[in-house]
Scaffold this motif. Structure first.
Motif, PDB file in Angstrom:
ATOM      1  N   ASP A 131       0.813  -1.212   0.000  1.00 13.94           N
ATOM      2  CA  ASP A 131       0.000   0.000   0.000  1.00 13.94           C
ATOM      3  C   ASP A 131       0.851   1.269   0.000  1.00 13.94           C
ATOM      4  N   ASP A 132       2.172   1.125  -0.015  1.00 16.61           N
ATOM      5  CA  ASP A 132       3.047   2.278  -0.242  1.00 16.61           C
ATOM      6  C   ASP A 132       2.860   2.793  -1.665  1.00 16.61           C
ATOM      7  N   ASN A 133       2.404   1.912  -2.541  1.00 16.51           N
ATOM      8  CA  ASN A 133       2.069   2.286  -3.910  1.00 16.51           C
ATOM      9  C   ASN A 133       0.686   2.938  -3.859  1.00 16.51           C
ATOM     10  N   GLY A 134       0.635   4.230  -4.111  1.00 11.98           N
ATOM     11  CA  GLY A 134      -0.609   4.976  -3.985  1.00 11.98           C
ATOM     12  C   GLY A 134      -1.737   4.443  -4.849  1.00 11.98           C
ATOM     13  N   PHE A 135      -1.392   4.001  -6.046  1.00 16.14           N
ATOM     14  CA  PHE A 135      -2.428   3.463  -6.930  1.00 16.14           C
ATOM     15  C   PHE A 135      -3.069   2.223  -6.318  1.00 16.14           C
ATOM     16  N   LEU A 136      -2.237   1.274  -5.853  1.00 17.93           N
ATOM     17  CA  LEU A 136      -2.775   0.037  -5.287  1.00 17.93           C
ATOM     18  C   LEU A 136      -3.537   0.303  -3.991  1.00 17.93           C
ATOM     19  N   LEU A 137      -3.069   1.264  -3.202  1.00 16.58           N
ATOM     20  CA  LEU A 137      -3.783   1.636  -1.979  1.00 16.58           C
ATOM     21  C   LEU A 137      -5.198   2.101  -2.315  1.00 16.58           C
ATOM     22  N   GLY A 138      -5.334   2.908  -3.355  1.00 12.68           N
ATOM     23  CA  GLY A 138      -6.633   3.431  -3.728  1.00 12.68           C
ATOM     24  C   GLY A 138      -7.457   2.512  -4.612  1.00 12.68           C
ATOM     25  N   PHE A 139      -6.840   1.473  -5.157  1.00 18.13           N
ATOM     26  CA  PHE A 139      -7.551   0.616  -6.102  1.00 18.13           C
ATOM     27  C   PHE A 139      -8.051  -0.686  -5.492  1.00 18.13           C
ATOM     28  N   VAL A 140      -7.257  -1.334  -4.651  1.00 16.52           N
ATOM     29  CA  VAL A 140      -7.655  -2.643  -4.114  1.00 16.52           C
ATOM     30  C   VAL A 140      -8.556  -2.418  -2.894  1.00 16.52           C
ATOM     31  N   ASN A 141      -9.740  -1.979  -3.183  1.00 14.16           N
ATOM     32  CA  ASN A 141     -10.795  -1.735  -2.198  1.00 14.16           C
ATOM     33  C   ASN A 141     -12.114  -1.742  -2.965  1.00 14.16           C
ATOM     34  N   HIS A 142     -13.027  -0.879  -2.621  1.00 13.93           N
ATOM     35  CA  HIS A 142     -14.307  -0.838  -3.331  1.00 13.93           C
ATOM     36  C   HIS A 142     -14.126  -0.504  -4.817  1.00 13.93           C
ATOM     37  N   GLU A 143     -13.043   0.194  -5.160  1.00 14.07           N
ATOM     38  CA  GLU A 143     -12.787   0.508  -6.574  1.00 14.07           C
ATOM     39  C   GLU A 143     -12.516  -0.772  -7.370  1.00 14.07           C
ATOM     40  N   PHE A 144     -11.781  -1.684  -6.786  1.00 14.11           N
ATOM     41  CA  PHE A 144     -11.496  -2.962  -7.429  1.00 14.11           C
ATOM     42  C   PHE A 144     -12.790  -3.748  -7.628  1.00 14.11           C
ATOM     43  N   LEU A 145     -13.647  -3.745  -6.606  1.00 18.90           N
ATOM     44  CA  LEU A 145     -14.930  -4.441  -6.738  1.00 18.90           C
ATOM     45  C   LEU A 145     -15.780  -3.813  -7.832  1.00 18.90           C
ATOM     46  N   SER A 146     -15.762  -2.490  -7.916  1.00 15.54           N
ATOM     47  CA  SER A 146     -16.518  -1.812  -8.979  1.00 15.54           C
ATOM     48  C   SER A 146     -15.981  -2.188 -10.351  1.00 15.54           C
ATOM     49  N   PHE A 147     -14.663  -2.167 -10.491  1.00 13.72           N
ATOM     50  CA  PHE A 147     -14.034  -2.537 -11.764  1.00 13.72           C
ATOM     51  C   PHE A 147     -14.417  -3.955 -12.155  1.00 13.72           C
ATOM     52  N   MET A 148     -14.265  -4.878 -11.224  1.00 10.84           N
ATOM     53  CA  MET A 148     -14.567  -6.274 -11.525  1.00 10.84           C
ATOM     54  C   MET A 148     -16.061  -6.463 -11.792  1.00 10.84           C
ATOM     55  N   GLY A 149     -16.905  -5.728 -11.094  1.00 13.56           N
ATOM     56  CA  GLY A 149     -18.334  -5.819 -11.337  1.00 13.56           C
ATOM     57  C   GLY A 149     -18.689  -5.419 -12.759  1.00 13.56           C
ATOM     58  N   VAL A 150     -18.078  -4.337 -13.232  1.00 14.17           N
ATOM     59  CA  VAL A 150     -18.343  -3.886 -14.602  1.00 14.17           C
ATOM     60  C   VAL A 150     -17.802  -4.895 -15.609  1.00 14.17           C
ATOM     61  N   VAL A 151     -16.560  -5.334 -15.415  1.00 16.40           N
ATOM     62  CA  VAL A 151     -15.949  -6.291 -16.342  1.00 16.40           C
ATOM     63  C   VAL A 151     -16.762  -7.585 -16.395  1.00 16.40           C
ATOM     64  N   VAL A 152     -17.117  -8.105 -15.239  1.00 12.29           N
ATOM     65  CA  VAL A 152     -17.852  -9.371 -15.193  1.00 12.29           C
ATOM     66  C   VAL A 152     -19.244  -9.204 -15.790  1.00 12.29           C
ATOM     67  N   THR A 153     -19.929  -8.128 -15.475  1.00 13.31           N
ATOM     68  CA  THR A 153     -21.275  -7.921 -16.005  1.00 13.31           C
ATOM     69  C   THR A 153     -21.281  -7.833 -17.528  1.00 13.31           C
ATOM     70  N   ILE A 154     -20.396  -7.018 -18.058  1.00 19.75           N
ATOM     71  CA  ILE A 154     -20.354  -6.848 -19.512  1.00 19.75           C
ATOM     72  C   ILE A 154     -19.913  -8.140 -20.194  1.00 19.75           C
ATOM     73  N   THR A 155     -18.918  -8.798 -19.632  1.00 23.67           N
ATOM     74  CA  THR A 155     -18.404 -10.017 -20.249  1.00 23.67           C
ATOM     75  C   THR A 155     -19.417 -11.156 -20.148  1.00 23.67           C
ATOM     76  N   LEU A 156     -20.135 -11.246 -19.024  1.00 23.75           N
ATOM     77  CA  LEU A 156     -21.173 -12.280 -18.908  1.00 23.75           C
ATOM     78  C   LEU A 156     -22.294 -12.054 -19.909  1.00 23.75           C
ATOM     79  N   ALA A 157     -22.652 -10.802 -20.127  1.00 28.94           N
ATOM     80  CA  ALA A 157     -23.681 -10.512 -21.131  1.00 28.94           C
ATOM     81  C   ALA A 157     -23.199 -10.933 -22.517  1.00 28.94           C
ATOM     82  N   SER A 158     -21.940 -10.664 -22.802  1.00 28.79           N
ATOM     83  CA  SER A 158     -21.380 -11.068 -24.095  1.00 28.79           C
ATOM     84  C   SER A 158     -21.324 -12.584 -24.221  1.00 28.79           C
ATOM     85  N   ALA A 159     -20.942 -13.254 -23.146  1.00 28.19           N
ATOM     86  CA  ALA A 159     -20.884 -14.720 -23.164  1.00 28.19           C
ATOM     87  C   ALA A 159     -22.275 -15.310 -23.380  1.00 28.19           C
TER      88      ALA A 159
END
Length: 152
Positions: free
Chosen positions: A30-58
């Motif tokens: 978490d000394d890496n500012g990007f990872l500190l700010g990303f691996v939290n609810h932002e990561f869940l949001s990202f994965m939610g969008v990726v999974v939703t769109i990709t599942l619809a395509s599948a």
């Protein structure tokens, strides 16, 4: 994408991650500012969008394969349909893994930088896994050409 390439890529990432956790956890902690700010609810949001769109395509790809099989009154894509189904379930698994990583990350804080690095590396691996599946499904969709069907 060839599944062998994806597996090798994830194995290489696992080796790099383990090395970083043991030898130099700082850059991926978490000394890496990007990872500190990303691996939290932002990561869940990202994965939610990726999974939703990709599942619809599948699902759309699966439906189109069914339509082509119905039109020709025979099973043409049995292996491809199993692969698409497996990819869809793997994406759901990746989303579940994302939730587990984000929830477990604070529990790893007693381990300091090494715990943070382990959680961040796991999150990056899950993200890469989802991207590999997305690439595979996109390639499958582009290769689905009814003009190239065997003697229909």
């Amino acid at each position: 994408m060839n599944s062998t390439i994806a597996v090798i890529g994830l194995i290489i990432w696992a080796a790099i991650s383990l090395t970083m956790i043991v030898v130099a956890p700082g850059p991926l902690s978490d000394d890496n500012g990007f990872l500190l700010g990303f691996v939290n609810h932002e990561f869940l949001s990202f994965m939610g969008v990726v999974v939703t769109i990709t599942l619809a395509s599948a699902a759309n790809l699966f439906v189109e394969m069914n339509k082509l099989e119905d039109r020709h009154d025979r099973e043409i894509f049995p292996e491809a349909k199993v692969d698409v189904r497996d990819s869809a379930y793997a994406l759901v698994g990746a989303l579940i893994a994302s939730v587990v990583i984000v929830v477990a990350k604070p529990w790893l804080s007693p381990f300091g930088d090494r715990g943070e690095t382990a959680a961040n590396c796991a999150a990056l691996a899950v993200m890469a896994f989802a991207i590999f599946i997305m690439i595979d499904l996109v390639q499958a969709a582009f290769n689905l050409d009814p003009r190239k069907l065997p003697n229909a």
